[in-house]
Structure formats: structure tokens, C-alpha cells
Design a protein around this motif. Structure first.
Motif, PDB file in Angstrom:
ATOM      1  N   THR A  16      -4.238   6.553   0.589  1.00 49.01           N
ATOM      2  CA  THR A  16      -3.820   5.156   0.533  1.00 49.01           C
ATOM      3  C   THR A  16      -4.761   4.256   1.322  1.00 49.01           C
ATOM      4  O   THR A  16      -5.097   3.152   0.880  1.00 49.01           O
ATOM      5  CB  THR A  16      -2.380   5.006   1.064  1.00 49.01           C
ATOM      6  N   ALA A  17      -5.217   4.713   2.489  1.00 47.80           N
ATOM      7  CA  ALA A  17      -6.121   3.902   3.311  1.00 47.80           C
ATOM      8  C   ALA A  17      -7.419   3.609   2.567  1.00 47.80           C
ATOM      9  O   ALA A  17      -7.950   2.491   2.631  1.00 47.80           O
ATOM     10  CB  ALA A  17      -6.413   4.612   4.628  1.00 47.80           C
ATOM     11  N   TYR A  18      -7.940   4.593   1.839  1.00 47.84           N
ATOM     12  CA  TYR A  18      -9.178   4.394   1.072  1.00 47.84           C
ATOM     13  C   TYR A  18      -8.981   3.341  -0.008  1.00 47.84           C
ATOM     14  O   TYR A  18      -9.842   2.479  -0.226  1.00 47.84           O
ATOM     15  CB  TYR A  18      -9.608   5.721   0.457  1.00 47.84           C
ATOM     16  N   LEU A  19      -7.838   3.384  -0.706  1.00 46.19           N
ATOM     17  CA  LEU A  19      -7.570   2.412  -1.768  1.00 46.19           C
ATOM     18  C   LEU A  19      -7.199   1.040  -1.203  1.00 46.19           C
ATOM     19  O   LEU A  19      -7.155   0.061  -1.949  1.00 46.19           O
ATOM     20  CB  LEU A  19      -6.445   2.921  -2.669  1.00 46.19           C
ATOM     21  N   THR A  20      -6.960   0.971   0.093  1.00 50.14           N
ATOM     22  CA  THR A  20      -6.650  -0.300   0.751  1.00 50.14           C
ATOM     23  C   THR A  20      -7.895  -0.931   1.370  1.00 50.14           C
ATOM     24  O   THR A  20      -8.152  -2.126   1.206  1.00 50.14           O
ATOM     25  CB  THR A  20      -5.586  -0.103   1.840  1.00 50.14           C
ATOM     26  N   PRO A  38       0.796  -1.236   0.000  1.00 47.09           N
ATOM     27  CA  PRO A  38       0.000   0.000   0.000  1.00 47.09           C
ATOM     28  C   PRO A  38       0.824   1.280   0.000  1.00 47.09           C
ATOM     29  O   PRO A  38       0.476   2.247  -0.676  1.00 47.09           O
ATOM     30  CB  PRO A  38      -0.829  -0.125   1.288  1.00 47.09           C
ATOM     31  N   SER A  39       1.949   1.278   0.716  1.00 47.95           N
ATOM     32  CA  SER A  39       2.766   2.491   0.793  1.00 47.95           C
ATOM     33  C   SER A  39       3.390   2.870  -0.547  1.00 47.95           C
ATOM     34  O   SER A  39       3.823   4.013  -0.737  1.00 47.95           O
ATOM     35  CB  SER A  39       3.873   2.313   1.835  1.00 47.95           C
ATOM     36  N   LEU A  40       3.432   1.916  -1.480  1.00 46.21           N
ATOM     37  CA  LEU A  40       4.038   2.191  -2.782  1.00 46.21           C
ATOM     38  C   LEU A  40       3.041   2.748  -3.800  1.00 46.21           C
ATOM     39  O   LEU A  40       3.442   3.149  -4.892  1.00 46.21           O
ATOM     40  CB  LEU A  40       4.669   0.905  -3.341  1.00 46.21           C
ATOM     41  N   ILE A  41       1.758   2.762  -3.467  1.00 44.77           N
ATOM     42  CA  ILE A  41       0.754   3.223  -4.431  1.00 44.77           C
ATOM     43  C   ILE A  41       0.984   4.678  -4.843  1.00 44.77           C
ATOM     44  O   ILE A  41       1.063   4.969  -6.052  1.00 44.77           O
ATOM     45  CB  ILE A  41      -0.675   3.024  -3.873  1.00 44.77           C
ATOM     46  N   PRO A  42       1.111   5.634  -3.908  1.00 42.93           N
ATOM     47  CA  PRO A  42       1.310   7.030  -4.337  1.00 42.93           C
ATOM     48  C   PRO A  42       2.545   7.248  -5.204  1.00 42.93           C
ATOM     49  O   PRO A  42       2.441   7.877  -6.263  1.00 42.93           O
ATOM     50  CB  PRO A  42       1.372   7.793  -3.013  1.00 42.93           C
ATOM     51  N   PRO A  43       3.738   6.756  -4.802  1.00 40.78           N
ATOM     52  CA  PRO A  43       4.902   7.008  -5.661  1.00 40.78           C
ATOM     53  C   PRO A  43       4.798   6.339  -7.024  1.00 40.78           C
ATOM     54  O   PRO A  43       5.265   6.892  -8.024  1.00 40.78           O
ATOM     55  CB  PRO A  43       6.079   6.460  -4.854  1.00 40.78           C
ATOM     56  N   LEU A  44       4.172   5.157  -7.093  1.00 40.05           N
ATOM     57  CA  LEU A  44       4.029   4.490  -8.384  1.00 40.05           C
ATOM     58  C   LEU A  44       3.103   5.259  -9.315  1.00 40.05           C
ATOM     59  O   LEU A  44       3.349   5.346 -10.516  1.00 40.05           O
ATOM     60  CB  LEU A  44       3.506   3.068  -8.184  1.00 40.05           C
ATOM     61  N   ILE A  45       2.037   5.804  -8.747  1.00 41.24           N
ATOM     62  CA  ILE A  45       1.142   6.625  -9.571  1.00 41.24           C
ATOM     63  C   ILE A  45       1.898   7.835 -10.096  1.00 41.24           C
ATOM     64  O   ILE A  45       1.720   8.250 -11.250  1.00 41.24           O
ATOM     65  CB  ILE A  45      -0.098   7.047  -8.762  1.00 41.24           C
TER      66      ILE A  45
END
Length: 351
Positions: free
Chosen positions: A288-292, A265-272
């Protein structure tokens, strides 16, 4: 127009956030209503030319709601109904100190102006389901009275918790003012630009590995209709506004013909940030919490007390966004059907 609507239609309406999708198109709808004498559109930014044309007879005032000028506008136009749509700026603008000031200080000024004005009798606030936060311990669905397990500590969710507090404070101090708070679920549509829409439009979609978040969506037309409904019919209270039904994030990505990229989950923002093409509003750590874990709203009160019926379900909203929006499938529907058929045939053969 029904007799009930004619009886309760406001005389003079002021709408903040007139350059945004919700604020601008609401102004256009209200200006086309002959039962309303005056419609005043307010924003610090000038709306697009096509949106200004749609506003018709509405009067546009370029002013900053953080300044006392908003009180002067309410007094000058003898406003009886204020629609505070300015917080809808969260749809496509990154949160910053300046945005927080606009949301929080601007809302304080709007509430103070309403409190001082003897003409104001209604205030409608466009809020968001973001006030509920998102955690692993959330209930299956949030009712309006459910307290968040962990309130948002920053970002738009925190702003809106504060803004709702100011609005409820106004209703206690001026009990003659009807206050309506609409907590919108994630919006999707072919015209409105939202963070979730941009995310689902990515060909390769980073998702939280090991999680299957449940989501709901609100169609842009239903979002507009709900705000118009609140303006024309006094229904004080706080209401969740969402389409019926639930989809998982995996189903949403699948229906769009896109491909999941499961990551921590912590990698979602930087990957986007790496994968986006410049047209996708950034997903920050606060999302991130919402997308998790996802978020689902109970919309019972929307029907029983607010009296509003959405035209689109969650699934219909998603499909309309995919069909009429700018998202292009990486894998066609035929490819998915062939894959499913082969998977079923293989599973049958192994039995």
C-alpha cells in the motif's frame, strides 16, 4: 560477442529459480552462448515445457535450494558462476512462511555452498527496489547508498534485505568472489506476470485518494539483458536497474484506458480482492505504501560502473506492456482525445 565478453565469460554457470521468467529465460540465453561450457538450471519446480525446450543444452536439476544438495551440485559441476534468481518468485506468488523460508533459508544455503566451493568466483543476486521501502519522506530518487527511512518489516522487502546481508557477508569472507547485487525496479512486459502488471490490467484501478505516486518501470527484456550482462562481465557492487524517466500512477492508468477509483489507502488491498478476476496477484498491505508514495531509483551507477544501457524507457516499457499485453482499455484512445478536446474548449470558453 565482443573480445571483452569472451575474455570474461564464465566456464560453468548455475542458475537458481529456473522455472521463473527471469531464471528460465536467462538459462536459455546462456545455453545459446558457445563461450560457456556448461549451464546448470536449478529449481524445485519443473519449468513449463516450452521453457524447457528453450533451455537447449542446459542441464536441469530438480532440487530444493534450502537443502545441502545445492552444495553438491556446485561441486559436481565445478561451477565458477552462480546466478541466484530464485527470489524472483516474488513476482506472482503470495508471500507466506514457506516463501520466506525459500528466500531466506535458501539464500543462506546458496551462500554457504559458494563459500565452501573453491571453484566459485562470481555470485549474482537478483534483488529488488523493494528494499528501499516507501514513505512520504523519501528522497526524489534512491541511490544505492541511500538508507531507507523505514525499512520493510515484513514481506518480500524484508526477505531481500536479509538476503542481501548474507550475500555481502559472503563477499567479506571470500574476497576472491565477485558479488553483484541487482536491485530491479518494478518489472513490466507482455510475457512476465508481475503484481504491478496485474494491478494496471484491472479495468477499475483503486488508487490512493489525494496522492500522485511517481513510478518507474523496467522492461522484461532489459531485466533479462541486465542479468546476462552481469553474468558475462564481472562488475562487483550493488546497482539500481531501471528504465529512464518517471510516470505517475494516474498517467499509467490513463494510458491503459482504465479508470481510477480513488479511495483511502487502507482500502486498496481489500478492494482489489473484490474487483480482481482471479488473474491478478493480490496487493497486500505491505504494498500500500508503494501505491501511495511511489518509488524512483537513480540509475547513474547502472551506466557508469555496471556498464548497462536499457533499451526501453519507463514510458516505452509501459506502452509496450499496454500494446502487446493482455490489458484491454475501458475507454479507447479516441474517447480520451475527445474528452481532452472538450475539456480544453470548455476551459478556453470560460476564460
Amino acid at each position: 560477442m565482443s573480445d571483452d565478453t569472451q575474455q570474461h565469460a564464465p566456464r560453468s554457470v548455475l542458475v537458481t529459480g529456473a522455472s521463473t521468467f527471469l531464471g528460465g529465460y536467462l538459462v536459455a540465453r546462456l545455453a545459446a552462448n558457445p563461450a560457456i561450457e556448461r549451464v546448470v538450471a536449478v529449481d524445485s519446480r519443473v519449468p513449463r515445457k516450452d521453457l524447457m525446450r528453450r533451455m537447449g543444452r542446459a542441464e536441469f536439476l530438480r532440487l530444493d535450494i534450502r537443502r545441502p544438495a545445492i552444495a553438491k551440485a556446485i561441486a559436481t559441476y565445478d561451477v565458477d558462476t552462480v546466478v541466484h534468481a530464485a527470489p524472483s518468485i516474488m513476482d506472482d506468488v503470495e508471500h507466506s512462511a514457506a516463501i520466506k523460508e525459500l528466500n531466506v533459508v535458501g539464500s543462506m544455503q546458496v551462500c554457504a555452498a559458494c563459500q565452501r566451493s573453491p571453484s566459485v568466483k562470481r555470485l549474482i543476486l537478483r534483488s529488488s527496489a523493494m528494499v528501499y521501502g516507501a514513505t512520504a519522506k523519501d528522497p526524489a530518487s534512491f541511490t544505492e547508498g541511500t538508507r531507507a527511512r523505514r525499512e520493510p518489516r515484513n514481506g518480500y522487502g524484508r526477505d531481500l534485505i536479509d538476503v542481501e546481508g548474507y550475500v555481502r557477508g559472503l563477499s567479506r569472507r571470500r574476497q576472491d568472489i565477485d558479488v553483484t547485487i541487482l536491485r530491479y525496479q518494478s518489472m513490466l512486459g507482455p510475457r512476465v506476470k508481475t503484481r504491478m502488471g496485474g494491478y494496471l490490467s484491472m479495468p477499475l484501478v483503486p488508487t490512493a485518494f489525494g496522492f500522485s505516486p511517481r513510478l518507474q518501470f523496467l522492461h522484461e527484456e532489459d531485466a533479462l539483458a541486465a542479468m546476462e550482462h552481469a553474468t558475462l562481465r564481472p562488475r562487483p557492487g550493488t546497482f539500481n536497474v531501471s528504465g529512464d524517466g518517471v510516470v505517475t500512477l494516474a498517467q499509467a492508468v490513463h494510458r491503459a484506458g482504465h479508470v481510477q477509483l480513488p479511495v483511502a489507502p487502507s482500502l486498496i488491498p481489500p478492494l482489489i480482492g473484490v474487483l480482481q478476476d482471479g488473474g491478478v496477484p493480490m496487493i497486500r498491505s505491505e504494498h500500500t505504501a508503494y501505491l501511495t508514495y511511489g518509488r524512483v531509483l537513480d540509475n547513474t551507477r547502472m551506466r557508469s560502473e555496471f556498464g548497462f544501457e536499457p533499451k526501453y524507457t519507463t514510458l516505452e516499457t509501459l506502452d509496450d506492456f499496454i500494446t502487446r499485453g493482455k490489458t484491454e482499455p475501458v475507454l479507447s484512445a479516441n474517447t480520451w482525445r475527445d474528452f481532452e478536446a472538450r475539456a480544453v474548449a470548455t476551459a478556453t470558453a470560460l476564460q
